[in-house]
Write an enzyme that holds these catalytic residues in place. Structure first.
Site, mmCIF file in Angstrom:
data_model
loop_
_atom_site.group_PDB
_atom_site.id
_atom_site.type_symbol
_atom_site.label_atom_id
_atom_site.label_comp_id
_atom_site.label_asym_id
_atom_site.label_seq_id
_atom_site.Cartn_x
_atom_site.Cartn_y
_atom_site.Cartn_z
ATOM 1 N N ASN A 192 -45.117 -0.290 42.500
ATOM 2 C CA ASN A 192 -43.943 -1.151 42.604
ATOM 3 C C ASN A 192 -42.939 -0.536 43.574
ATOM 4 O O ASN A 192 -42.824 0.676 43.688
ATOM 5 C CB ASN A 192 -43.310 -1.389 41.229
ATOM 6 C CG ASN A 192 -42.198 -0.408 40.928
ATOM 7 O OD1 ASN A 192 -41.057 -0.583 41.360
ATOM 8 N ND2 ASN A 192 -42.538 0.650 40.197
ATOM 9 N N ARG A 193 -42.259 -1.409 44.260
ATOM 10 C CA ARG A 193 -41.126 -1.004 45.094
ATOM 11 C C ARG A 193 -39.990 -2.010 44.877
ATOM 12 O O ARG A 193 -39.457 -2.596 45.821
ATOM 13 C CB ARG A 193 -41.529 -0.882 46.561
ATOM 14 C CG ARG A 193 -42.235 -2.085 47.172
ATOM 15 C CD ARG A 193 -42.405 -1.881 48.695
ATOM 16 N NE ARG A 193 -43.049 -3.011 49.332
ATOM 17 C CZ ARG A 193 -44.344 -3.084 49.609
ATOM 18 N NH1 ARG A 193 -45.150 -2.093 49.273
ATOM 19 N NH2 ARG A 193 -44.839 -4.151 50.226
ATOM 20 N N GLY A 234 -49.594 4.255 35.981
ATOM 21 C CA GLY A 234 -50.876 3.939 35.372
ATOM 22 C C GLY A 234 -51.777 5.155 35.239
ATOM 23 O O GLY A 234 -51.333 6.305 35.301
ATOM 24 N N THR A 257 -47.289 0.616 32.195
ATOM 25 C CA THR A 257 -48.493 0.073 32.811
ATOM 26 C C THR A 257 -49.645 -0.041 31.814
ATOM 27 O O THR A 257 -50.405 -1.007 31.834
ATOM 28 C CB THR A 257 -48.912 0.941 34.008
ATOM 29 O OG1 THR A 257 -47.789 1.048 34.900
ATOM 30 C CG2 THR A 257 -50.088 0.343 34.741
ATOM 31 N N THR A 285 -42.726 11.177 32.814
ATOM 32 C CA THR A 285 -42.160 11.155 34.141
ATOM 33 C C THR A 285 -42.036 9.719 34.667
ATOM 34 O O THR A 285 -42.593 8.786 34.077
ATOM 35 C CB THR A 285 -43.073 11.918 35.135
ATOM 36 O OG1 THR A 285 -44.335 11.234 35.215
ATOM 37 C CG2 THR A 285 -43.309 13.339 34.709
ATOM 38 N N ASN A 304 -31.323 7.956 35.949
ATOM 39 C CA ASN A 304 -32.502 7.813 36.795
ATOM 40 C C ASN A 304 -32.186 8.338 38.191
ATOM 41 O O ASN A 304 -31.452 7.703 38.952
ATOM 42 C CB ASN A 304 -32.929 6.343 36.847
ATOM 43 C CG ASN A 304 -34.286 6.161 37.496
ATOM 44 O OD1 ASN A 304 -34.758 7.021 38.227
ATOM 45 N ND2 ASN A 304 -34.909 5.024 37.243
ATOM 46 N N THR A 331 -42.585 7.212 38.254
ATOM 47 C CA THR A 331 -43.766 6.943 39.073
ATOM 48 C C THR A 331 -43.955 8.038 40.135
ATOM 49 O O THR A 331 -43.042 8.804 40.430
ATOM 50 C CB THR A 331 -43.643 5.577 39.769
ATOM 51 O OG1 THR A 331 -42.425 5.556 40.532
ATOM 52 C CG2 THR A 331 -43.636 4.456 38.760
ATOM 53 N N THR A 358 -35.376 3.682 45.990
ATOM 54 C CA THR A 358 -33.994 3.638 46.460
ATOM 55 C C THR A 358 -33.811 4.787 47.446
ATOM 56 O O THR A 358 -34.062 5.940 47.091
ATOM 57 C CB THR A 358 -33.003 3.774 45.293
ATOM 58 O OG1 THR A 358 -33.148 2.635 44.442
ATOM 59 C CG2 THR A 358 -31.572 3.845 45.794
ATOM 60 N N GLY A 401 -36.888 -1.708 43.841
ATOM 61 C CA GLY A 401 -35.613 -1.368 44.473
ATOM 62 C C GLY A 401 -34.392 -1.672 43.621
ATOM 63 O O GLY A 401 -33.346 -2.063 44.150
#
Length: 246
Positions: free
Chosen positions: A22-23, A173, A224, A151, A82, A153, A88, A25
């Site tokens: 995923n991105r 995942g 995931t 953690t 985060n 991603t 970001t 943002g």
């Protein structure tokens, strides 16, 4: 203020790897909109995951965190700072020792000014080196925040088979399973279990969950794995934990 996030498409399934990239943002309608929704909550435990906006330079990032912290304070049960989303720009630079310590201490000081203290946890990347993880332990103990979420991603693409493996963004995942567990174990052992760890990353089975707990996690989170394995995974994990306790 709200922001659109990154251009679409920005979420990709990697079926052969049981993974997702995923991105997003930090796409959202702003903290005020979030507060209005949270006001409708009655008895669900809520964590406020806060970060800086995409256009905010790092030297002003603390202001974004403070704004979110103050606005959400009455409507969440704990906070997640985060600094580890890869989507970001420059956000992960806030994981460096001095910026991170200053950010967490500022939020801790704000918390101490209230009568209804809310726990603050730090969400870290799986891509940190051992030296950086030792810095994290030192910072957590110095600032006395409530714990760590390990953690987020990863930027690693090692061993992937799926067509979407070259997409930019954070990978979650099964490919993250072992590394997330390694980080949990490192933090737990090197800190002498001095703070709670919430384990997350590649939990796709009851055994994955038990491995995280055995490594030193106090709690676990699913993302995931919940998508690929379905809601029955939660029941399987609970059964395995109860059986393990016996």
């Amino acid at each position: 203020m709200g922001q659109e996030g990154n251009p679409k498409k920005r979420l990709f399934r990697l079926k052969e790897d049981s993974a997702i990239i995923n991105r997003m943002g930090f796409n959202n309608g702003g903290v005020k909109e979030a507060v209005e929704r949270l006001k409708k909550n009655t008895n669900v435990l809520i964590g406020g995951n806060i970060g800086k906006n995409k256009v905010t330079p790092n030297e002003k990032a603390t202001q974004d965190y403070e704004i979110c912290f103050e606005a959400l304070f009455d409507y969440v049960d704990y906070f997640v700072v985060n600094v580890s989303s890869p989507n970001t720009p420059n956000l992960r630079e806030l994981q460096e020792k001095e910026p991170l310590k200053n950010l967490l201490q500022t939020l801790q000081n704000n918390k101490l000014q209230t009568t209804n203290a809310k726990p603050i946890l730090l969400k870290i990347a799986p891509d940190l080196t051992d030296s950086q993880l030792l810095d994290i332990i030192e910072i957590v103990n110095e600032t006395k925040i409530a714990g760590v979420i390990a953690t987020n991603t990863t930027l690693s693409r090692e061993g992937l088979q799926s067509d979407n493996k070259s997409e930019t963004g954070g990978l979650s995942g099964k490919p993250l399973t072992n590394r997330a567990t390694e980080v949990i174990r490192f933090l737990s052992e090197k800190s002498n279990k001095s703070f709670p760890i919430i384990g997350v990353g590649g939990i796709h089975s009851a055994q994955d969950a038990l491995d995280k707990l055995e490594a030193g996690a106090s709690l676990i989170q699913l993302y995931t794995g919940f998508i690929y394995e379905g809601p029955s995974l939660v029941k399987e994990i609970n059964k395995a934990i109860l059986k393990n306790l016996k």
